[in-house]
Design an enzyme around this catalytic site. Sequence first.
Site, PDB file in Angstrom:
ATOM      1  N   ASP A  32       1.077  -2.710   0.224  1.00 21.12           N
ATOM      2  CA  ASP A  32       1.919  -3.306  -0.823  1.00 21.12           C
ATOM      3  C   ASP A  32       2.150  -4.817  -0.638  1.00 21.12           C
ATOM      4  O   ASP A  32       3.308  -5.283  -0.654  1.00 21.12           O
ATOM      5  CB  ASP A  32       3.298  -2.615  -0.833  1.00 21.12           C
ATOM      6  CG  ASP A  32       3.209  -1.109  -0.864  1.00 21.12           C
ATOM      7  OD1 ASP A  32       2.327  -0.589  -1.570  1.00 21.12           O
ATOM      8  OD2 ASP A  32       4.024  -0.441  -0.203  1.00 21.12           O
ATOM      9  N   GLU A 212       3.594   2.013 -11.270  1.00 20.95           N
ATOM     10  CA  GLU A 212       4.503   1.461 -10.261  1.00 20.95           C
ATOM     11  C   GLU A 212       4.030   0.062  -9.920  1.00 20.95           C
ATOM     12  O   GLU A 212       3.157  -0.498 -10.580  1.00 20.95           O
ATOM     13  CB  GLU A 212       4.548   2.368  -9.024  1.00 20.95           C
ATOM     14  CG  GLU A 212       3.205   2.620  -8.380  1.00 20.95           C
ATOM     15  CD  GLU A 212       3.260   3.564  -7.187  1.00 20.95           C
ATOM     16  OE1 GLU A 212       4.319   4.131  -6.901  1.00 20.95           O
ATOM     17  OE2 GLU A 212       2.223   3.737  -6.546  1.00 20.95           O
TER      18      GLU A 212
HETATM   19  O1  FUB Z   1       4.186   2.073  -0.094  1.00 22.46           O
HETATM   20  C1  FUB Z   1       4.991   3.053  -0.683  1.00 22.46           C
HETATM   21  C2  FUB Z   1       4.709   3.122  -2.140  1.00 22.46           C
HETATM   22  O2  FUB Z   1       3.345   3.451  -2.360  1.00 22.46           O
HETATM   23  C3  FUB Z   1       4.886   1.810  -2.867  1.00 22.46           C
HETATM   24  O3  FUB Z   1       6.208   1.486  -3.097  1.00 22.46           O
HETATM   25  C4  FUB Z   1       4.074   2.077  -4.068  1.00 22.46           C
HETATM   26  O4  FUB Z   1       3.803   0.949  -4.827  1.00 22.46           O
HETATM   27  C5  FUB Z   1       2.834   2.681  -3.431  1.00 22.46           C
HETATM   28  O5  FUB Z   1       1.978   1.704  -2.919  1.00 22.46           O
END
Ligand code: FUB
Length: 455
Positions: A32, A212
Amino acid sequence: MKKSSLIILICISLSIKAISQNPIIKHIYTADPTARVYNGKLFIYPSHDVPWDKEWEKLGAVKEGHGHVMTDYHAFSTSDLVNFTDHGVIVAQKDVPWGNKVGYGMWAPCITYKNGMYYYYFPNTPEDKSGFRQIGLATATQPEGPFSIEPNYIKGLKGIDPNPFIDDDGQAYMYWGGGKGNSLKVVKLSADMKSIQGEIVSIKDLPQEYKEGPFVFKRNEVYYLTFPHNLDTKKSTEEIGYAISKSPLGPFEYKGTLMDRFKDCWTNHHSIVQYKKQWYMFYHHNDISKAGNLRSVCVDSLFFNTDGSIQKVTPTLRGVGLLSATDTIQIDRYSRIHDAKVDFIKGVGVPEWKVTKTKPDSWVQFNSVNFDTKIKFIKLQIANSGRTGTIEVWENTIKGKLIANVKIDNTGGKWKNIQTKIKHKPKGVVNIVCVFKSEKENDLEIDWLLFSKKK
Ligand code: FUB
């Protein structure tokens, strides 16, 4: 001195350096990534994946079903996209006043800068059980910290993957994801950056799938909303798409895919930044672990078309950054390969790869090596289990100029450092091509090579 300040200082003094090519961070798992340019340097703020430790269950920790285990955040910086400095832990779950100390839910963070202050937003599992994640804030006067964590999470921002964006008029916005309806949301931030103001807008007209990791930037008066999305979190991996608007609050028009789905890593999460006149996309993949919850940050170049649309980014092993001929060139992070494979070297701490399964006339190409330096010798780390062999090193193509012809003896399959005088010295930036002239398959393996002035 307060105990927390002391811990921060110790972490800073543990800063280490790592040579790039993808993945760019190999000594810990990172995901991320938010990349930002501060004080002429490129900073990376990723999350930090760790394996689950059964011992934590004795302290009341409960492993969440999706498998992500994330305990703290590091910050990294570089000024050449080749050497990355790890500034150590900048925020840890144990220090978050409102957080569950055994929540392991420190998902994707993001940062922005305003009036001398760095604002670092991060999701975390709340102690008060008010939601899956709440979003908190830590502030610092330097991009690498020390960061001071606000006592409470930001009311109204329940969710994951915060992405602050400050427009040219100084108004700050917060984009984020999570929660019901698979939607991405945006809201204005108040002037102190510590609370939200106005109405929360659910961003419409994006693919009707799980979404997301929003990341927004502005270029030529266009607001680009980029985001990972997938058809079904249980069945498919995420691709990164983008949409554009004339306003930070939308409406946004979906424009297509920026990075295709990986076959084997179900999340992807990215950021986009311009550094020294080139645009880059930072993202993550599971090259090292092959597991979905132990990911590694990578970077590749990104290009705009003249109409402002963005070309799809191709994930590569070579990555970015100009290497000097005297740097250690890990040619297993190739640009092109023919008739050979890449595999891990077993028994080394930080992951390292080798070119293996070479056949007579296999070759590997490694792009962008800068020869503007004095050199006379080539050094290679090789293993050879056959009788004899040769590695030819060419400038640009096998029809180019022969830089060196390196004779290889049988090393009994053991790694050996060998060196030879070069025949030709390239000028400026060239690609190098190594041709393996072995007698039979798997005779010759190579870990790295470099050029030097002295023996
Ligand atoms: O890294 C945990 C979660 O997985 C992140 O918050 C999302 O964007 C995905 O990458």
